[in-house]
Scaffold this active site. Structure first.
Site, PDB file in Angstrom:
ATOM      1  N   TYR A 251      -9.669  -4.909   9.914  1.00  0.00           N
ATOM      2  CA  TYR A 251     -10.273  -5.393   8.686  1.00  0.00           C
ATOM      3  C   TYR A 251     -11.043  -6.716   8.922  1.00  0.00           C
ATOM      4  O   TYR A 251     -12.127  -7.013   8.149  1.00  0.00           O
ATOM      5  CB  TYR A 251      -9.149  -6.006   7.734  1.00  0.00           C
TER       6      TYR A 251
ATOM      7  N   TYR B 183      -4.985  -8.095  11.818  1.00  0.00           N
ATOM      8  CA  TYR B 183      -6.014  -6.783  12.243  1.00  0.00           C
ATOM      9  C   TYR B 183      -7.291  -7.111  12.423  1.00  0.00           C
ATOM     10  O   TYR B 183      -8.190  -6.463  11.976  1.00  0.00           O
ATOM     11  CB  TYR B 183      -5.900  -6.090  10.696  1.00  0.00           C
TER      12      TYR B 183
ATOM     13  N   ASN C 224       1.217 -10.556  11.580  1.00  0.00           N
ATOM     14  CA  ASN C 224       0.739  -9.572  11.183  1.00  0.00           C
ATOM     15  C   ASN C 224      -1.069  -9.673  11.191  1.00  0.00           C
ATOM     16  O   ASN C 224      -1.429 -10.685  10.569  1.00  0.00           O
ATOM     17  CB  ASN C 224       0.809  -8.980   9.794  1.00  0.00           C
TER      18      ASN C 224
ATOM     19  N   GLU D  61       2.484  -6.925  13.247  1.00  0.00           N
ATOM     20  CA  GLU D  61       1.703  -5.541  13.049  1.00  0.00           C
ATOM     21  C   GLU D  61       0.414  -5.745  13.499  1.00  0.00           C
ATOM     22  O   GLU D  61      -0.249  -6.842  13.542  1.00  0.00           O
ATOM     23  CB  GLU D  61       1.373  -5.600  11.412  1.00  0.00           C
TER      24      GLU D  61
ATOM     25  N   ASP E 100       0.982  -1.230  -0.160  1.00  0.00           N
ATOM     26  CA  ASP E 100       0.058   0.045   0.105  1.00  0.00           C
ATOM     27  C   ASP E 100       0.941   1.374  -0.107  1.00  0.00           C
ATOM     28  O   ASP E 100       0.305   2.328  -0.471  1.00  0.00           O
ATOM     29  CB  ASP E 100      -1.018   0.028   1.080  1.00  0.00           C
TER      30      ASP E 100
ATOM     31  N   TRP F  51       1.478  -1.357  13.938  1.00  0.00           N
ATOM     32  CA  TRP F  51       1.376  -0.796  12.507  1.00  0.00           C
ATOM     33  C   TRP F  51       0.635   0.611  12.507  1.00  0.00           C
ATOM     34  O   TRP F  51      -0.457   0.623  12.946  1.00  0.00           O
ATOM     35  CB  TRP F  51       0.796  -1.465  11.666  1.00  0.00           C
TER      36      TRP F  51
ATOM     37  N   ASN G 261       7.618  -9.747   3.844  1.00  0.00           N
ATOM     38  CA  ASN G 261       6.563  -9.169   4.690  1.00  0.00           C
ATOM     39  C   ASN G 261       5.345 -10.077   3.852  1.00  0.00           C
ATOM     40  O   ASN G 261       5.210  -9.710   2.685  1.00  0.00           O
ATOM     41  CB  ASN G 261       6.409  -7.824   4.757  1.00  0.00           C
ATOM     42  N   GLU G 262       4.635 -10.753   4.467  1.00  0.00           N
ATOM     43  CA  GLU G 262       3.218 -11.157   4.071  1.00  0.00           C
ATOM     44  C   GLU G 262       3.407 -11.892   2.758  1.00  0.00           C
ATOM     45  O   GLU G 262       2.684 -11.629   1.757  1.00  0.00           O
ATOM     46  CB  GLU G 262       2.327  -9.989   4.103  1.00  0.00           C
TER      47      GLU G 262
ATOM     48  N   LYS H  55      -2.828   4.567  10.082  1.00  0.00           N
ATOM     49  CA  LYS H  55      -2.773   3.834  11.258  1.00  0.00           C
ATOM     50  C   LYS H  55      -1.743   4.224  12.170  1.00  0.00           C
ATOM     51  O   LYS H  55      -1.272   3.700  13.247  1.00  0.00           O
ATOM     52  CB  LYS H  55      -2.515   2.270  10.871  1.00  0.00           C
TER      53      LYS H  55
END
Ligand code: GCB
Length: 605
Positions: free
Chosen positions: A473, A469, A467, A505, A160, A550, A413-414, A569
């Site tokens: 999310y 959320y 990570n 995160e 992003d 994050w 990452n991810e 964030k």
């Protein structure tokens, strides 16, 4: 790779400042063969995207050109003359006059060109640098380029943050002697028998055979150990360890000598004596359990984009100290070397990450609403991608291996660690990382879609960085459900793998100034409540070794993704003003830090 430094045998000239600047057009020809035909100037270091009002420059996909005159100091006769770029994002071609002297791919690691044969001491030369911002499925990070109906090239990517480009870090011209030190590797330890003795294993590479002598100096410049030979181990008695929050650095002064014993090259590498180890479910620094508090950060600020700025560096570290953060992750790429050195000097612990963000096509289908494609396949991320990823790991470790602040490598990452092909992709990369540095733990940050049940790679790594959320999310606005989901998720990982686990995160977008008495997403109160719900879950997991919120600050995001004025964030705004969450975190982290862990204790209990 050694950082350019001034030493008794080396001098350097900083080439930062305003350079001529032009965006490449198809009619460009060979712009390096003469003065750039342009009115524009761009500062180095800075990303170029936000400097100009013309959106064609901001959104340009392809090459841009930087140019300036450089005078070689007249005293450099007989020396090797080297150009050093701390970073060019993401690809570069460097011309001295009409001659191509270097090409490099990888936007966040340095590269050099020995230009001795192309320049003359005392004279000027024209330095032209082409910088390319294209991301493809063969680059790290990856992306893809499409052509719009009206014929424009458009860059999309699977992360992003905005794809800032240009010369965002310093450029140097330096000289070193004909026979010189090429590389230094330092690995420190604490003598098992006597914990007051530090061991310093060193290895020095020279470009041609030379006798090597090393001396370790303490912070007062007093010699505390010395040795002869290109490899060896020094012992420092009454050693002052490098500790989180209490950094202590030594200097390793390396001398290369010629046949008749005269010093031909000298280089000084700072180091700290400390150990890092994963034992059971603990992360140990100097044998003591360490609990990470801090952030995933970004290099991001208004106008300069990802341009390195010492004022932001100092201020960000001040804010981290104020809030009680003891660590951060260089999400999602290697940061400027100035940042790493500052962390070394100030005792901030770093998880050092490659730019491998977005190796996950499920994210693409989520963002674009397109049917999912397999992440790892000949047509998507393949052996060429992995070769670029391997090179990114090599360059990161080569640059950062001697920083005491760096306690762990994060190699992606991810990624789509839940998909077929993930294990085949990652196994060789983990092996490479361990071969290049057998001393530091290795991790990756696991994406939401990867669960303890479907993840295919977690057992290859030392620490589980997760990570998540929940409450943002997923279960948006319902923090009771979020807390329960999170706890179940974390317990699954902890129980299956028996490794230390940390949250790499967690966060909630927050508009400063928006308030509510209810759990209303985007309000400052919601960010506080979201963090508290997460913390309650963390505190119930025994194997838990840390929390990185994050993000440290709001940051700029790509055009065309659904964000309002960037990713919000941040615990601080993009201008580094605290949101309510900053005060809440400060209360938690300073109290965690006050309960310093004694040997083997869990300081959260
Ligand atoms: C993530 C990514 C990070 C994003 C964040 C978000 O999982 O790792 O780069 O910025 O989520 O805010 O969505």
């Amino acid at each position: 790779m050694l950082k350019p430094r001034s030493t008794p045998t080396r001098e350097l000239v900083n080439l930062d400042g305003l350079w001529r600047f032009a965006v490449a057009t198809t009619t460009d020809g060979e712009p390096w063969t003469g003065p750039l035909d342009t009115r524009l100037e761009a500062p180095v270091p800075a990303s170029y995207n936000d400097l100009f009002t013309d959106s064609a420059i901001r959104d340009h996909v392809g090459w841009v050109w930087y140019q300036r005159q450089v005078r070689v100091p007249r005293g450099w006769a007989g020396e090797r003359v080297v150009l050093r770029f701390d970073a060019a994002t993401h690809g570069a071609k460097v011309y001295v006059g009409d001659v191509l002297v270097a090409e490099h791919v990888g936007g966040y690691t340095p590269f050099e060109a020995d230009v001795t044969e192309h320049v003359r001491p005392g004279e000027e030369f024209r330095l032209t640098v082409g910088v390319n911002n294209e991301l493809t499925n063969r680059t790290i990070p990856p992306g893809s380029i499409t052509v719009t109906q009206d014929g424009r090239r458009k860059q999309t990517y699977l992360h992003d943050f905005y794809n800032y480009a240009g010369l965002a870090r310093s450029v140097w011209l330096y000289c070193k002697p004909a026979v010189h030190i090429d590389d230094i590797t330092i690995v420190t330890g604490i003598d098992g028998a006597d914990e007051t003795v530090g061991t310093v294993e060193y290895s020095v590479e020279t470009n041609s055979p030379a006798a090597v002598r090393v001396r370790a100096l303490d912070a007062d410049g007093m010699e505390v150990a010395a040795g002869e030979g290109a490899n060896g181990t020094l012992r420092i008695t009454d050693v002052k360890l490098w500790r989180p929050g209490a950094a202590c650095l030594y200097d390793l002064v390396v001398e290369a000598r010629g046949d008749d014993g005269e010093v031909v090259d000298t280089y000084t590498e700072p180091f700290g004596v400390r150990t890092v180890e994963v034992r059971g479910t603990q992360f140990l620094i100097n044998g003591e359990p360490f609990y990470f508090t801090g952030f995933g950060k970004h290099e991001d600020s208004p106008v300069r984009g990802k341009g390195h700025d010492d004022a932001y560096l100092v201020h960000d570290f001040q804010l981290m100290e104020w809030i009680g953060a003891n660590s951060f992750r260089t999400a999602h790429y290697p940061y400027a070397e100035e940042v790493m050195e500052f962390a070394d000097r100030h005792g901030i612990v770093v998880i050092d990450e490659t730019a491998a963000v977005g190796l996950n096509l499920a994210v693409e289908s989520g963002l674009l609403g397109t049917p999912p494609r397999p992440t790892f396949s000949d047509d998507t991320f393949n052996d060429d991608t992995r070769a670029a990823h391997a090179q990114a790991i090599r360059e990161l470790i080569s640059r950062d291996k001697n920083h005491p602040s760096v306690v762990m490598w994060c190699i992606a990452n991810e990624p789509a660690s839940n998909e077929e092909g993930a294990r085949e992709y990652f196994e060789p990369l983990v092996a490479l990382t361990r071969k290049l540095d057998p001393t530091r733990p290795v991790t990756y940050a696991a994406v939401m879609f990867a669960t303890h049940e479907n993840d295919r790679i977690a057992d290859l790594f030392d620490v589980l960085c997760i990570n998540r959320y929940y409450g943002w999310y997923i279960a948006t606005g319902d923090l009771a459900t979020a807390e329960a989901y999170l706890e179940g998720d974390l317990r699954g990982w902890a129980e299956k793998f028996g490794k230390p686990i940390m949250m790499s995160e967690y966060g909630a977008d927050t508009q400063p100034g928006l308030h509510s008495v209810w759990d209303t997403p985007w309000t400052e109160e919601y960010q506080v409540a979201y963090l508290e719900a997460n913390h309650r879950a963390f505190d119930r997991i025994d194997a838990f070794i840390g929390e990185h919120v994050w993000n440290f600050a709001d940051f700029q995001t790509a055009n065309g993704i659904h964000r309002v004025g960037g990713n919000k964030k941040g615990v601080f705004t993009r201008e580094r003003l605290p949101k309510a969450a900053a005060h809440a975190l400060r209360a938690r982290w300073t109290s965690l830090n006050d309960r310093k862990p004694a040997h083997g204790d869990d300081h959260r209990s």
